[in-house]
Design a protein around this motif. Structure first.
Motif, PDB file in Angstrom:
ATOM      1  N   ALA A   1      -6.827  18.431 -12.623  1.00 43.92           N
ATOM      2  CA  ALA A   1      -6.882  17.029 -12.111  1.00 43.92           C
ATOM      3  C   ALA A   1      -5.463  16.838 -11.105  1.00 43.92           C
ATOM      4  N   VAL A   2      -4.622  17.348 -11.647  1.00 48.15           N
ATOM      5  CA  VAL A   2      -3.195  17.494 -10.728  1.00 48.15           C
ATOM      6  C   VAL A   2      -3.502  17.703  -9.288  1.00 48.15           C
ATOM      7  N   ALA A   3      -3.917  19.068  -9.314  1.00 47.05           N
ATOM      8  CA  ALA A   3      -4.193  19.702  -8.061  1.00 47.05           C
ATOM      9  C   ALA A   3      -5.257  18.943  -7.219  1.00 47.05           C
ATOM     10  N   ALA A   4      -6.398  18.422  -7.721  1.00 47.49           N
ATOM     11  CA  ALA A   4      -7.057  17.543  -7.033  1.00 47.49           C
ATOM     12  C   ALA A   4      -6.424  16.445  -6.538  1.00 47.49           C
ATOM     13  N   LEU A   5      -5.828  15.587  -7.335  1.00 48.83           N
ATOM     14  CA  LEU A   5      -5.101  14.251  -6.861  1.00 48.83           C
ATOM     15  C   LEU A   5      -3.950  14.734  -6.109  1.00 48.83           C
ATOM     16  N   GLY A   6      -3.289  15.808  -6.319  1.00 49.96           N
ATOM     17  CA  GLY A   6      -2.139  16.148  -5.121  1.00 49.96           C
ATOM     18  C   GLY A   6      -2.686  16.512  -3.903  1.00 49.96           C
ATOM     19  N   ALA A   7      -3.856  17.183  -3.652  1.00 51.95           N
ATOM     20  CA  ALA A   7      -4.353  17.583  -2.481  1.00 51.95           C
ATOM     21  C   ALA A   7      -4.583  16.303  -1.793  1.00 51.95           C
ATOM     22  N   ARG A   8      -5.124  15.189  -2.435  1.00 55.20           N
ATOM     23  CA  ARG A   8      -5.449  14.217  -1.799  1.00 55.20           C
ATOM     24  C   ARG A   8      -4.443  12.830  -1.554  1.00 55.20           C
ATOM     25  N   LEU A   9      -3.272  13.018  -2.447  1.00 55.77           N
ATOM     26  CA  LEU A   9      -2.335  11.889  -2.539  1.00 55.77           C
ATOM     27  C   LEU A   9      -0.853  12.234  -1.899  1.00 55.77           C
ATOM     28  N   LEU A  10      -0.701  13.846  -2.027  1.00 56.43           N
ATOM     29  CA  LEU A  10       0.522  13.916  -1.577  1.00 56.43           C
ATOM     30  C   LEU A  10       0.790  14.127   0.096  1.00 56.43           C
TER      31      LEU A  10
ATOM     32  N   ALA B   1       0.951  -1.218   0.055  1.00 56.63           N
ATOM     33  CA  ALA B   1      -0.219  -0.082  -0.027  1.00 56.63           C
ATOM     34  C   ALA B   1       0.909   1.207  -0.006  1.00 56.63           C
ATOM     35  N   THR B   2       1.960   1.224   0.922  1.00 52.33           N
ATOM     36  CA  THR B   2       2.925   2.275   0.726  1.00 52.33           C
ATOM     37  C   THR B   2       3.522   2.491  -0.502  1.00 52.33           C
ATOM     38  N   THR B   3       4.040   1.592  -1.109  1.00 46.16           N
ATOM     39  CA  THR B   3       4.643   1.363  -2.364  1.00 46.16           C
ATOM     40  C   THR B   3       3.604   2.073  -3.544  1.00 46.16           C
ATOM     41  N   ARG B   4       2.355   1.711  -3.379  1.00 48.31           N
ATOM     42  CA  ARG B   4       1.454   2.073  -4.379  1.00 48.31           C
ATOM     43  C   ARG B   4       1.288   3.624  -4.203  1.00 48.31           C
ATOM     44  N   SER B   5       0.971   4.019  -3.106  1.00 44.53           N
ATOM     45  CA  SER B   5       0.802   5.471  -2.533  1.00 44.53           C
ATOM     46  C   SER B   5       1.708   6.363  -3.218  1.00 44.53           C
ATOM     47  N   ARG B   6       3.188   5.820  -3.014  1.00 44.73           N
ATOM     48  CA  ARG B   6       4.140   6.617  -3.164  1.00 44.73           C
ATOM     49  C   ARG B   6       4.369   6.675  -5.011  1.00 44.73           C
ATOM     50  N   LEU B   7       4.143   5.614  -5.341  1.00 46.74           N
ATOM     51  CA  LEU B   7       4.007   5.628  -7.092  1.00 46.74           C
ATOM     52  C   LEU B   7       2.728   6.593  -7.517  1.00 46.74           C
TER      53      LEU B   7
ATOM     54  N   ILE C   1      10.511  14.574  -4.458  1.00 47.49           N
ATOM     55  CA  ILE C   1      10.409  13.111  -4.701  1.00 47.49           C
ATOM     56  C   ILE C   1      11.502  12.457  -4.042  1.00 47.49           C
ATOM     57  N   VAL C   2      12.756  13.070  -3.772  1.00 46.76           N
ATOM     58  CA  VAL C   2      13.987  12.480  -3.146  1.00 46.76           C
ATOM     59  C   VAL C   2      13.462  12.181  -1.565  1.00 46.76           C
ATOM     60  N   THR C   3      12.656  13.039  -1.074  1.00 45.26           N
ATOM     61  CA  THR C   3      12.077  12.807   0.240  1.00 45.26           C
ATOM     62  C   THR C   3      11.365  11.625   0.357  1.00 45.26           C
ATOM     63  N   LEU C   4      10.469  11.321  -0.724  1.00 43.42           N
ATOM     64  CA  LEU C   4       9.551  10.329  -1.070  1.00 43.42           C
ATOM     65  C   LEU C   4      10.166   8.944  -1.071  1.00 43.42           C
ATOM     66  N   PHE C   5      11.190   9.098  -1.937  1.00 50.48           N
ATOM     67  CA  PHE C   5      11.885   7.697  -2.236  1.00 50.48           C
ATOM     68  C   PHE C   5      13.579   7.857  -1.718  1.00 50.48           C
ATOM     69  N   PRO C   6      13.591   7.725  -0.086  1.00 53.39           N
ATOM     70  CA  PRO C   6      15.035   7.593   0.128  1.00 53.39           C
ATOM     71  C   PRO C   6      15.825   6.530  -0.236  1.00 53.39           C
ATOM     72  N   GLU C   7      15.229   5.533  -0.581  1.00 49.75           N
ATOM     73  CA  GLU C   7      15.970   4.350  -0.808  1.00 49.75           C
ATOM     74  C   GLU C   7      16.661   4.547  -2.210  1.00 49.75           C
ATOM     75  N   PRO C   8      18.009   4.175  -2.208  1.00 50.52           N
ATOM     76  CA  PRO C   8      18.871   4.299  -3.531  1.00 50.52           C
ATOM     77  C   PRO C   8      18.212   4.030  -4.816  1.00 50.52           C
ATOM     78  N   ARG C   9      17.577   2.652  -4.626  1.00 48.95           N
ATOM     79  CA  ARG C   9      17.329   1.939  -6.088  1.00 48.95           C
ATOM     80  C   ARG C   9      15.894   2.610  -6.249  1.00 48.95           C
TER      81      ARG C   9
END
Length: 497
Positions: free
Chosen positions: A181-190, A7-13, A127-135
């Protein structure tokens, strides 16, 4: 071994998709306008000199506010800054599309540049805060890099299609559904972040100094083609920008809560990668601008054909940024990937410096574009990763702003210098009674050769200055076993257990 929950991976994606969609809209808008300029000029009655302000008004606001916007993201929260900038950009796009006069369009473009700077300045830091793992971070930066590098070519194609099929107004109207659309999704997902607080860096005087310095500096560079490098106008405004920049640096060195903590430049990778990035973009920007002029003025291509001609660059950059680049950077390290990539860019620009007046796309243009696509698709992610590797999480928004300023200023300087060289050489050849096509080609050849030399300097500096902070080799620990530790520069270095 601890796996990231699905779920965390999906939300970050999903969050990454939202951020890249917002960034793509801004990148496309920066380039889509260029194709429509002749139509806008005819419709609104612009003179050739005034027409430049349709582009310049945006670039001055955009370049001037990037650093300030990036730091504001660290202070008051990157999600909040991203959404506010997106709202301003989308509203200004509607204003641009409805423009019925020159002044209305120019003012709307300035406001659009404000929104573009505020939203895009914090994206890389998020982005770099969202994905701290190197790969995973390598893959995420690959997606960001594709949007940044490939979006320019896509913008040319989209601009040609919309302008010819509907009208120039729709190059702005198309932003409305995307922005909403980006604003609506960003408010919900970020994920919401509070930031470190204005008390940690509310340097109002510093903000005014750096914003004024960058705006005046970008304006000076944009107007060199009209006034020349040695004119009183260029020297006067350029000196003003440098004085303001020096005052800003002096203030940051002694301020209790500086807007730009100078300690971040103690990171060898952050400073070196930004320098190499500036040189790479200063040289590479010519392949799009001068290449378009070559196709249009020498080979007779129309706007849609120009967009299709550059499409292979976007496809190659997309494939490499999203697929090959993350794997190569993780396996061999960013520095090992970067240098051969810069060599590809050097070779591509050198080939364009030999394109003849009676050239053919398949033999004289496409091979160069393939090399540029390969080089850009691999070099840009490597440089961005190296630059961001020198920033702490609390400074990632600032580092993101620095990277964006580097791109803007490096590209602006490169474009100003290359365009001036090409124009000067062409005028000299025309004065020597050369034909128009031969004179144009002579100017383009000099500009492309100079661009190739500039990127070569960047490749040498990359070898000297940069180092890979991490590299995954066979038998090394997986990403989730990597632990962050602080280094002496205040940066975060990843080591394996």
């Amino acid at each position: 071994m601890n796996q990231t929950p699905p779920a965390t991976t999906r939300s970050r994606l999903l969050a990454l998709i939202v951020l890249c969609a917002g960034f793509l809209m801004i990148v496309l808008d920066q380039n889509i306008v260029n194709v429509a300029l002749p139509t806008i000029q005819s419709d609104l009655g612009f003179s050739q000199a005034d027409l430049a302000w349709v582009v310049n008004a945006y670039l001055i606001a955009f370049g001037g506010l990037l650093l300030l916007a990036g730091r504001l993201g660290d202070l008051i929260g990157r999600k909040r800054v991203f959404l506010v900038g997106l709202a301003v950009f989308t509203a200004a796009s509607l204003w641009c599309g409805m423009a019925t006069s020159q002044d209305m369009l120019i003012i709307a473009r300035f406001v659009q540049g404000v929104g573009g700077a505020v939203s895009s300045a914090v994206i890389l830091g998020m982005i770099v805060t969202l994905f701290p793992e190197p790969r995973l971070q390598a893959k995420a930066i690959g997606a960001y890099s594709f949007v940044g590098a490939g979006g320019a070519s896509i913008g040319l194609l989209a601009g040609g299609v919309l302008t010819q099929a509907i009208s120039w107004h729709w190059i702005f109207f198309v932003n409305l559904p995307v922005g909403i659309a980006v604003a609506a999704l960003g408010a919900r997902l970020l994920k919401a972040d509070r930031g470190i607080g204005l008390g940690k860096g509310a340097d109002v005087a510093g903000a005014l100094l750096i914003t004024a310095a960058l705006m005046i500096g970008v304006y000076t560079l944009l107007k060199t083609s009209d006034y020349g490098w040695g004119s009183a106008h260029t020297i006067g405004f350029g000196a003003t920008a440098l004085v303001l920049l020096a005052m800003f640096i002096a203030r940051q060195a002694r301020a209790k809560n500086p807007l730009l903590p100078l300690r971040i430049f103690r990171s060898r990778n952050l400073s070196g990668a930004n320098l190499v990035l500036a040189l790479m973009l200063a040289g590479m920007v010519g392949h799009l601008f001068l290449g378009s002029l070559y196709l249009q003025r020498v080979l007779g291509y129309n706007p849609l054909e120009i967009g299709l001609a550059f499409l292979p660059v976007a496809v190659i950059i997309g494939f490499l940024s999203l697929s090959a680049s993350p794997r190569l950077n993780t396996r061999f390290g960013e520095r090992a990937v970067l240098v051969p990539s810069l060599v590809c860019i050097i070779a591509g620009l050198a080939l364009l410096a030999r394109a003849p007046a009676d050239g053919h796309y398949l033999t004289d243009v496409l091979p160069a574009l393939v090399l540029l696509g390969i080089g850009g698709g691999l070099a840009f992610p490597a440089l961005v990763t190296l630059a961001m590797s020198g920033a702490t999480p609390s400074d990632s928004g600032l580092a993101s702003g620095v990277v964006n300023v580097t791109q803007q200023v490096g590209g602006s300087i490169g474009l100003a210098v290359l365009a001036t060289l090409a124009t000067s050489r062409t005028n000299d050849l025309l004065a020597d009674q050369k034909g128009t096509a031969e004179a144009l080609i002579g100017g383009y050849h000099l500009a492309f050769a100079t661009a190739s030399a500039v990127v070569a300097i960047g490749a040498v500096l990359a070898l000297i200055l940069l180092r890979t902070e991490r590299a995954t080799v066979p038998g090394s620990a997986p990403d989730d076993q990597s632990l962050p530790t602080g280094d002496g520069d205040g940066a975060v270095t990843v080591v394996n257990e």
